[in-house]
Design a protein around this motif. Structure first.
Motif, PDB file in Angstrom:
ATOM      1  N   ILE A 132      12.201  40.278  84.625  1.00  0.00           N
ATOM      2  CA  ILE A 132      12.837  41.570  84.314  1.00  0.00           C
ATOM      3  C   ILE A 132      12.775  42.506  85.515  1.00  0.00           C
ATOM      4  CG2 ILE A 132      12.624  43.655  82.897  1.00  0.00           C
ATOM      5  CD1 ILE A 132      11.658  41.730  80.610  1.00  0.00           C
ATOM      6  N   LEU A 133      11.606  42.628  86.121  1.00  0.00           N
ATOM      7  CA  LEU A 133      11.453  43.559  87.248  1.00  0.00           C
ATOM      8  C   LEU A 133      12.303  43.148  88.443  1.00  0.00           C
ATOM      9  CD1 LEU A 133       7.622  44.280  87.056  1.00  0.00           C
ATOM     10  CD2 LEU A 133       9.504  45.799  86.398  1.00  0.00           C
ATOM     11  N   ARG A 134      12.439  41.854  88.669  1.00  0.00           N
ATOM     12  CA  ARG A 134      13.257  41.390  89.803  1.00  0.00           C
ATOM     13  C   ARG A 134      14.746  41.529  89.531  1.00  0.00           C
ATOM     14  NH1 ARG A 134      10.647  35.871  92.182  1.00  0.00           N
ATOM     15  NH2 ARG A 134       8.567  36.686  92.557  1.00  0.00           N
ATOM     16  N   SER A 135      15.168  41.149  88.341  1.00  0.00           N
ATOM     17  CA  SER A 135      16.605  41.131  88.078  1.00  0.00           C
ATOM     18  C   SER A 135      17.156  42.492  87.678  1.00  0.00           C
ATOM     19  CB  SER A 135      16.934  40.096  87.013  1.00  0.00           C
ATOM     20  OG  SER A 135      16.286  40.403  85.806  1.00  0.00           O
ATOM     21  N   VAL A 136      16.420  43.259  86.905  1.00  0.00           N
ATOM     22  CA  VAL A 136      16.925  44.538  86.425  1.00  0.00           C
ATOM     23  C   VAL A 136      16.629  45.669  87.406  1.00  0.00           C
ATOM     24  CG1 VAL A 136      16.772  46.248  84.564  1.00  0.00           C
ATOM     25  CG2 VAL A 136      16.762  43.801  84.017  1.00  0.00           C
ATOM     26  N   PHE A 137      15.398  45.691  87.917  1.00  0.00           N
ATOM     27  CA  PHE A 137      14.978  46.815  88.760  1.00  0.00           C
ATOM     28  C   PHE A 137      14.917  46.486  90.246  1.00  0.00           C
ATOM     29  CE2 PHE A 137      13.085  47.531  84.545  1.00  0.00           C
ATOM     30  CZ  PHE A 137      13.693  48.742  84.242  1.00  0.00           C
ATOM     31  N   ASP A 138      15.190  45.243  90.605  1.00  0.00           N
ATOM     32  CA  ASP A 138      15.196  44.798  92.000  1.00  0.00           C
ATOM     33  C   ASP A 138      13.865  45.070  92.708  1.00  0.00           C
ATOM     34  OD1 ASP A 138      16.461  43.465  94.077  1.00  0.00           O
ATOM     35  OD2 ASP A 138      17.156  45.332  94.999  1.00  0.00           O
ATOM     36  N   TRP A 139      12.754  44.848  91.987  1.00  0.00           N
ATOM     37  CA  TRP A 139      11.431  45.028  92.574  1.00  0.00           C
ATOM     38  C   TRP A 139      11.117  43.856  93.497  1.00  0.00           C
ATOM     39  CZ3 TRP A 139       7.088  47.357  89.110  1.00  0.00           C
ATOM     40  CH2 TRP A 139       7.496  48.605  88.649  1.00  0.00           C
ATOM     41  N   SER A 140      10.188  44.044  94.383  1.00  0.00           N
ATOM     42  CA  SER A 140       9.813  42.997  95.326  1.00  0.00           C
ATOM     43  C   SER A 140       9.075  41.865  94.606  1.00  0.00           C
ATOM     44  CB  SER A 140       8.921  43.558  96.432  1.00  0.00           C
ATOM     45  OG  SER A 140       7.627  43.830  95.923  1.00  0.00           O
ATOM     46  N   GLU A 141       9.037  40.729  95.258  1.00  0.00           N
ATOM     47  CA  GLU A 141       8.360  39.558  94.715  1.00  0.00           C
ATOM     48  C   GLU A 141       6.888  39.859  94.470  1.00  0.00           C
ATOM     49  OE1 GLU A 141       7.075  35.423  96.736  1.00  0.00           O
ATOM     50  OE2 GLU A 141       9.216  35.843  96.806  1.00  0.00           O
ATOM     51  N   LEU A 142       6.207  40.430  95.459  1.00  0.00           N
ATOM     52  CA  LEU A 142       4.778  40.701  95.353  1.00  0.00           C
ATOM     53  C   LEU A 142       4.474  41.694  94.227  1.00  0.00           C
ATOM     54  CD1 LEU A 142       1.890  40.387  96.358  1.00  0.00           C
ATOM     55  CD2 LEU A 142       2.367  42.203  98.021  1.00  0.00           C
ATOM     56  N   THR A 143       5.215  42.776  94.161  1.00  0.00           N
ATOM     57  CA  THR A 143       4.976  43.787  93.130  1.00  0.00           C
ATOM     58  C   THR A 143       5.202  43.212  91.747  1.00  0.00           C
ATOM     59  OG1 THR A 143       5.700  45.490  94.678  1.00  0.00           O
ATOM     60  CG2 THR A 143       5.579  46.108  92.364  1.00  0.00           C
ATOM     61  N   SER A 144       6.267  42.447  91.573  1.00  0.00           N
ATOM     62  CA  SER A 144       6.547  41.876  90.253  1.00  0.00           C
ATOM     63  C   SER A 144       5.492  40.838  89.867  1.00  0.00           C
ATOM     64  CB  SER A 144       7.955  41.290  90.193  1.00  0.00           C
ATOM     65  OG  SER A 144       8.103  40.249  91.119  1.00  0.00           O
ATOM     66  N   VAL A 145       4.980  40.070  90.835  1.00  0.00           N
ATOM     67  CA  VAL A 145       3.911  39.108  90.545  1.00  0.00           C
ATOM     68  C   VAL A 145       2.651  39.850  90.105  1.00  0.00           C
ATOM     69  CG1 VAL A 145       2.317  37.441  91.593  1.00  0.00           C
ATOM     70  CG2 VAL A 145       4.759  37.241  92.006  1.00  0.00           C
ATOM     71  N   LEU A 146       2.312  40.917  90.810  1.00  0.00           N
ATOM     72  CA  LEU A 146       1.114  41.688  90.445  1.00  0.00           C
ATOM     73  C   LEU A 146       1.242  42.315  89.060  1.00  0.00           C
ATOM     74  CD1 LEU A 146       0.289  43.399  93.863  1.00  0.00           C
ATOM     75  CD2 LEU A 146      -0.918  41.493  92.762  1.00  0.00           C
ATOM     76  N   VAL A 147       2.412  42.836  88.739  1.00  0.00           N
ATOM     77  CA  VAL A 147       2.630  43.400  87.400  1.00  0.00           C
ATOM     78  C   VAL A 147       2.542  42.296  86.350  1.00  0.00           C
ATOM     79  CG1 VAL A 147       4.319  44.520  85.885  1.00  0.00           C
ATOM     80  CG2 VAL A 147       3.951  45.392  88.199  1.00  0.00           C
ATOM     81  N   GLY A 148       3.168  41.145  86.612  1.00  0.00           N
ATOM     82  CA  GLY A 148       3.090  40.017  85.683  1.00  0.00           C
ATOM     83  C   GLY A 148       1.661  39.558  85.467  1.00  0.00           C
ATOM     84  N   TYR A 149       0.891  39.516  86.550  1.00  0.00           N
ATOM     85  CA  TYR A 149      -0.521  39.128  86.457  1.00  0.00           C
ATOM     86  C   TYR A 149      -1.298  40.133  85.615  1.00  0.00           C
ATOM     87  CZ  TYR A 149      -5.284  37.988  87.769  1.00  0.00           C
ATOM     88  OH  TYR A 149      -6.614  37.673  87.727  1.00  0.00           O
ATOM     89  N   ALA A 150      -1.074  41.423  85.860  1.00  0.00           N
ATOM     90  CA  ALA A 150      -1.776  42.466  85.102  1.00  0.00           C
ATOM     91  C   ALA A 150      -1.421  42.402  83.619  1.00  0.00           C
ATOM     92  CB  ALA A 150      -1.454  43.841  85.679  1.00  0.00           C
TER      93      ALA A 150
END
Length: 174
Positions: A132-150
């Protein structure tokens, strides 16, 4: 044991697939398989030893040391893999996605058969925020991985706490 191995490798493989990585070094794949096999065999040994012993502190220490050694071996493998140029396996995108789909089907099938849904839920709460963060909000790979992990860590922790409280309330009091 197969489900544990597939569970561990599913996070790594699916994360690489989401990141577009379809090339894997033979050293990394072989090392991962070897370290994982040793980990699972020694974990089975620890479970057997625990069935014969009592006491929480040594058990926690044994599992902590066991997990730490496994983590250090995996980190060492990643470092060695970066230092040594080994032959690589490159999967076409269609084959990579097919393997990912088969992995997910296998996980869902084993979860259904064993009635243990923690792995599919963990995968969902780990990867859904990333997608969702990558496709909808165009967040970076690292940030989206950290959010997914959290999100996954919090969700799984809450689920385990709720489950243990339910188990405690169901157990007869002495």
């Amino acid at each position: 044991m197969v489900q544990v191995f597939l569970g561990a490798s599913s996070f790594l493989y699916l994360q690489n697939l989401l990141n577009g990585i379809t090339t894997f070094s033979i050293l990394l794949v072989g090392g991962f398989l070897l370290i994982s096999a040793v980990y699972l065999i020694t974990l089975a040994f620890l479970f057997r030893q625990d069935a014969l012993r009592d006491g929480a502190r040594p058990r926690i220490m044994r599992y902590g040391i066991h997990g730490s050694v496994h983590l250090l071996l995996m980190m060492g493998l990643l470092i060695v893999n970066g230092l040594i140029d080994s032959p690589k396996i490159t999967l076409s995108p269609s084959v990579a996605w097919l393997l990912g789909a088969l992995l997910i089907i296998w996980i869902l099938f084993t979860a259904w058969k064993t009635k243990t849904w923690i792995l599919p839920i963990a995968l969902l709460v780990y990867f859904a925020p990333q997608i969702i963060l990558r496709s909808v909000f165009d967040w970076s790979e690292l940030t989206s991985v950290l959010v997914g992990y959290a999100v996954a860590t919090i969700t799984i922790t809450v689920a385990f706490i709720r489950e243990s409280k339910q188990d405690q309330s169901k157990s007869p009091s002495h």
